[in-house]
Scaffold this motif. Structure first.
Motif, PDB file in Angstrom:
ATOM      1  N   SER A  42      80.406  12.612  95.286  1.00 23.19           N
ATOM      2  CA  SER A  42      81.113  11.762  94.313  1.00 23.19           C
ATOM      3  C   SER A  42      80.223  10.671  93.746  1.00 23.19           C
ATOM      4  O   SER A  42      80.602   9.977  92.797  1.00 23.19           O
ATOM      5  CB  SER A  42      82.336  11.106  94.976  1.00 23.19           C
ATOM      6  OG  SER A  42      81.916  10.199  95.983  1.00 23.19           O
ATOM      7  N   ARG A  43      79.039  10.503  94.301  1.00 25.05           N
ATOM      8  CA  ARG A  43      78.005   9.540  93.860  1.00 25.05           C
ATOM      9  C   ARG A  43      78.241   8.108  94.354  1.00 25.05           C
ATOM     10  O   ARG A  43      77.344   7.283  94.253  1.00 25.05           O
ATOM     11  CB  ARG A  43      77.879   9.477  92.316  1.00 25.05           C
ATOM     12  CG  ARG A  43      77.402  10.714  91.652  1.00 25.05           C
ATOM     13  CD  ARG A  43      76.908  10.435  90.232  1.00 25.05           C
ATOM     14  NE  ARG A  43      77.846   9.704  89.404  1.00 25.05           N
ATOM     15  CZ  ARG A  43      78.317  10.154  88.248  1.00 25.05           C
ATOM     16  NH1 ARG A  43      77.970  11.360  87.823  1.00 25.05           N
ATOM     17  NH2 ARG A  43      79.150   9.420  87.532  1.00 25.05           N
ATOM     18  N   GLN A  44      79.408   7.809  94.866  1.00 25.08           N
ATOM     19  CA  GLN A  44      79.692   6.424  95.244  1.00 25.08           C
ATOM     20  C   GLN A  44      79.025   6.084  96.571  1.00 25.08           C
ATOM     21  O   GLN A  44      79.298   6.697  97.599  1.00 25.08           O
ATOM     22  CB  GLN A  44      81.192   6.212  95.340  1.00 25.08           C
ATOM     23  CG  GLN A  44      81.594   4.774  95.417  1.00 25.08           C
ATOM     24  CD  GLN A  44      82.958   4.543  94.804  1.00 25.08           C
ATOM     25  OE1 GLN A  44      83.651   5.475  94.420  1.00 25.08           O
ATOM     26  NE2 GLN A  44      83.354   3.295  94.713  1.00 25.08           N
ATOM     27  N   MET A  45      78.169   5.082  96.558  1.00 23.05           N
ATOM     28  CA  MET A  45      77.462   4.640  97.760  1.00 23.05           C
ATOM     29  C   MET A  45      78.432   3.905  98.678  1.00 23.05           C
ATOM     30  O   MET A  45      79.139   2.999  98.255  1.00 23.05           O
ATOM     31  CB  MET A  45      76.330   3.683  97.382  1.00 23.05           C
ATOM     32  CG  MET A  45      75.306   4.266  96.437  1.00 23.05           C
ATOM     33  SD  MET A  45      74.169   5.334  97.281  1.00 23.05           S
ATOM     34  CE  MET A  45      73.091   4.130  98.008  1.00 23.05           C
TER      35      MET A  45
ATOM     36  N   ILE B  26      84.849  -5.652  91.274  1.00 22.90           N
ATOM     37  CA  ILE B  26      86.064  -5.982  92.007  1.00 22.90           C
ATOM     38  C   ILE B  26      86.479  -7.405  91.635  1.00 22.90           C
ATOM     39  O   ILE B  26      85.624  -8.305  91.525  1.00 22.90           O
ATOM     40  CB  ILE B  26      85.815  -5.852  93.527  1.00 22.90           C
ATOM     41  CG1 ILE B  26      85.558  -4.384  93.878  1.00 22.90           C
ATOM     42  CG2 ILE B  26      86.989  -6.392  94.327  1.00 22.90           C
ATOM     43  CD1 ILE B  26      85.098  -4.155  95.311  1.00 22.90           C
ATOM     44  N   SER B  27      87.758  -7.590  91.422  1.00 18.93           N
ATOM     45  CA  SER B  27      88.265  -8.894  91.016  1.00 18.93           C
ATOM     46  C   SER B  27      87.866  -9.968  92.018  1.00 18.93           C
ATOM     47  O   SER B  27      88.030  -9.795  93.236  1.00 18.93           O
ATOM     48  CB  SER B  27      89.791  -8.834  90.901  1.00 18.93           C
ATOM     49  OG  SER B  27      90.316 -10.092  90.553  1.00 18.93           O
ATOM     50  N   ALA B  93      77.130  -2.407  91.287  1.00 19.44           N
ATOM     51  CA  ALA B  93      77.716  -2.887  92.531  1.00 19.44           C
ATOM     52  C   ALA B  93      78.157  -4.326  92.342  1.00 19.44           C
ATOM     53  O   ALA B  93      77.639  -5.038  91.474  1.00 19.44           O
ATOM     54  CB  ALA B  93      76.710  -2.796  93.677  1.00 19.44           C
ATOM     55  N   SER B  94      79.116  -4.751  93.144  1.00 21.38           N
ATOM     56  CA  SER B  94      79.509  -6.151  93.115  1.00 21.38           C
ATOM     57  C   SER B  94      79.704  -6.638  94.540  1.00 21.38           C
ATOM     58  O   SER B  94      79.904  -5.852  95.472  1.00 21.38           O
ATOM     59  CB  SER B  94      80.784  -6.366  92.289  1.00 21.38           C
ATOM     60  OG  SER B  94      81.930  -5.835  92.931  1.00 21.38           O
ATOM     61  N   SER B  95      79.622  -7.960  94.700  1.00 15.21           N
ATOM     62  CA  SER B  95      79.855  -8.562  96.004  1.00 15.21           C
ATOM     63  C   SER B  95      80.571  -9.884  95.822  1.00 15.21           C
ATOM     64  O   SER B  95      80.493 -10.512  94.756  1.00 15.21           O
ATOM     65  CB  SER B  95      78.556  -8.742  96.786  1.00 15.21           C
ATOM     66  OG  SER B  95      77.686  -9.643  96.142  1.00 15.21           O
ATOM     67  N   LEU B  96      81.248 -10.306  96.864  1.00 19.48           N
ATOM     68  CA  LEU B  96      82.034 -11.533  96.805  1.00 19.48           C
ATOM     69  C   LEU B  96      81.145 -12.715  96.426  1.00 19.48           C
ATOM     70  O   LEU B  96      81.548 -13.620  95.707  1.00 19.48           O
ATOM     71  CB  LEU B  96      82.709 -11.766  98.154  1.00 19.48           C
ATOM     72  CG  LEU B  96      83.876 -12.734  98.209  1.00 19.48           C
ATOM     73  CD1 LEU B  96      84.979 -12.328  97.238  1.00 19.48           C
ATOM     74  CD2 LEU B  96      84.444 -12.792  99.627  1.00 19.48           C
ATOM     75  N   GLY B  97      79.956 -12.703  96.911  1.00 25.39           N
ATOM     76  CA  GLY B  97      78.983 -13.733  96.583  1.00 25.39           C
ATOM     77  C   GLY B  97      77.629 -13.277  97.043  1.00 25.39           C
ATOM     78  O   GLY B  97      77.472 -12.153  97.529  1.00 25.39           O
ATOM     79  N   PRO B  98      76.615 -14.142  96.874  1.00 22.99           N
ATOM     80  CA  PRO B  98      75.284 -13.778  97.374  1.00 22.99           C
ATOM     81  C   PRO B  98      75.342 -13.540  98.874  1.00 22.99           C
ATOM     82  O   PRO B  98      76.135 -14.153  99.577  1.00 22.99           O
ATOM     83  CB  PRO B  98      74.451 -15.032  97.051  1.00 22.99           C
ATOM     84  CG  PRO B  98      75.202 -15.753  96.009  1.00 22.99           C
ATOM     85  CD  PRO B  98      76.648 -15.465  96.244  1.00 22.99           C
ATOM     86  N   GLN B 102      77.588  -5.398  99.346  1.00 31.83           N
ATOM     87  CA  GLN B 102      77.646  -4.868  97.989  1.00 31.83           C
ATOM     88  C   GLN B 102      78.511  -3.602  97.980  1.00 31.83           C
ATOM     89  O   GLN B 102      78.277  -2.687  98.765  1.00 31.83           O
ATOM     90  CB  GLN B 102      76.236  -4.548  97.470  1.00 31.83           C
ATOM     91  CG  GLN B 102      75.372  -5.797  97.307  1.00 31.83           C
ATOM     92  CD  GLN B 102      74.001  -5.511  96.723  1.00 31.83           C
ATOM     93  OE1 GLN B 102      73.803  -4.526  96.003  1.00 31.83           O
ATOM     94  NE2 GLN B 102      73.038  -6.373  97.016  1.00 31.83           N
ATOM     95  N   TYR B 103      79.488  -3.593  97.080  1.00 30.53           N
ATOM     96  CA  TYR B 103      80.364  -2.443  96.895  1.00 30.53           C
ATOM     97  C   TYR B 103      79.952  -1.732  95.610  1.00 30.53           C
ATOM     98  O   TYR B 103      79.854  -2.369  94.564  1.00 30.53           O
ATOM     99  CB  TYR B 103      81.829  -2.884  96.784  1.00 30.53           C
ATOM    100  CG  TYR B 103      82.399  -3.455  98.058  1.00 30.53           C
ATOM    101  CD1 TYR B 103      82.156  -4.789  98.418  1.00 30.53           C
ATOM    102  CD2 TYR B 103      83.160  -2.677  98.913  1.00 30.53           C
ATOM    103  CE1 TYR B 103      82.666  -5.315  99.594  1.00 30.53           C
ATOM    104  CE2 TYR B 103      83.686  -3.204 100.091  1.00 30.53           C
ATOM    105  CZ  TYR B 103      83.424  -4.519 100.424  1.00 30.53           C
ATOM    106  OH  TYR B 103      83.929  -5.038 101.588  1.00 30.53           O
ATOM    107  N   PHE B 104      79.746  -0.436  95.717  1.00 35.10           N
ATOM    108  CA  PHE B 104      79.236   0.324  94.590  1.00 35.10           C
ATOM    109  C   PHE B 104      80.340   1.044  93.825  1.00 35.10           C
ATOM    110  O   PHE B 104      81.341   1.476  94.399  1.00 35.10           O
ATOM    111  CB  PHE B 104      78.213   1.359  95.073  1.00 35.10           C
ATOM    112  CG  PHE B 104      76.871   0.776  95.396  1.00 35.10           C
ATOM    113  CD1 PHE B 104      76.656   0.110  96.595  1.00 35.10           C
ATOM    114  CD2 PHE B 104      75.829   0.879  94.498  1.00 35.10           C
ATOM    115  CE1 PHE B 104      75.413  -0.433  96.889  1.00 35.10           C
ATOM    116  CE2 PHE B 104      74.580   0.342  94.784  1.00 35.10           C
ATOM    117  CZ  PHE B 104      74.370  -0.316  95.984  1.00 35.10           C
TER     118      PHE B 104
END
Lengths: 116, 113
Positions: A42-45, B26-27, B93-98, B102-104
């Motif tokens: 699915s490519r999602q890490m 992500i919000s 990717a995003s993360s809540l902060g530094p 990291q969520y992809f």
């Protein structure tokens, strides 16, 4: 610059067996983070496990554990009781603990096949 | 809650055209990252945003690549005058902060013909 090396392009294991994926890295920093990510088709890490370099204790998440050897700059991932759903690309990654350095540096990846 | 989303999922473009790739983090996540995954180069960092600022854009491969983030949320990666070597999967990717996890997203597969 930091580099991450995964020397096993492909690995295979029988279902329910244990497999170890290798990762070495090069850095002059003393404080950093290491990660294993899983990438299914699915490519999602997906983050599998994280290790802080200042912690001597090896991280564990259910069937996944690491062998962190700081002096040797080695960070291997052990998957116990392999399941068909574990089949994926696995990437080892490094991130500096420097607040200004947020990027992940990835290895080339290991393709893991689970044989039923 | 909803994860990181990216659009389009796939994009085919002709050499020389401009393309825009979108990332919805992500919000509430203040940090946002772009990476590129190609057969030849593996996974490479492109740029990092904290809020609307980009403190690290060291990975952008050429001045044909640019990115912006507005309202501390959506980000757009623009590639001008695309070349065949730009063909890759572009991951956000995003993360809540530094220093946070990291969520992809699922990535955008770009093919330049």
């Amino acid at each position: 610059a930091q580099t991450v090396t995964q020397s096993q392009p492909e690995m295979s294991v029988q279902e329910a067996e244990t497999v170890t994926l290798s990762c070495t890295y090069d850095t002059s920093e003393s404080d950093y983070y290491l990660f294993w990510y899983k990438q299914p088709p699915s490519r999602q890490m997906i983050l599998v496990i994280r290790q802080e370099a200042y912690k001597q204790q090896n991280a564990t998440e259910n069937r996944f554990s690491v062998n962190f050897q700081k002096a040797a700059k080695s960070f291997s991932l052990k998957i116990s009781d392999s399941q068909l759903g574990d089949a994926a690309m696995y990437f080892c990654a490094y991130r500096s603990a420097d607040q200004g350095a947020q990027k992940l540096v990835f290895g080339q990846g290991t393709r893991l096949t689970i044989n039923p | 809650g909803a994860g990181v989303s990216q659009s389009p999922s796939n994009k085919v473009t002709e050499k020389g055209k401009d393309v825009e790739l979108r990332c919805d983090p992500i919000s509430g996540h203040t940090a946002l990252y772009w990476y590129r995954q190609s057969l030849g180069q593996g996974l490479e960092f492109l740029i990092y945003f904290q809020g609307n600022s980009a403190p690290d854009k060291s990975g952008l491969p050429s001045d044909r690549f640019s990115a912006e983030r507005t309202g501390g949320s959506v980000s757009t990666l623009t590639i001008q005058r695309t070349q065949q070597e730009d063909s890759a999967v572009y991951l956000c990717a995003s993360s809540l902060g530094p220093d946070e996890r990291q969520y992809f997203g699922p990535g955008t597969r770009l093919t330049v013909t």
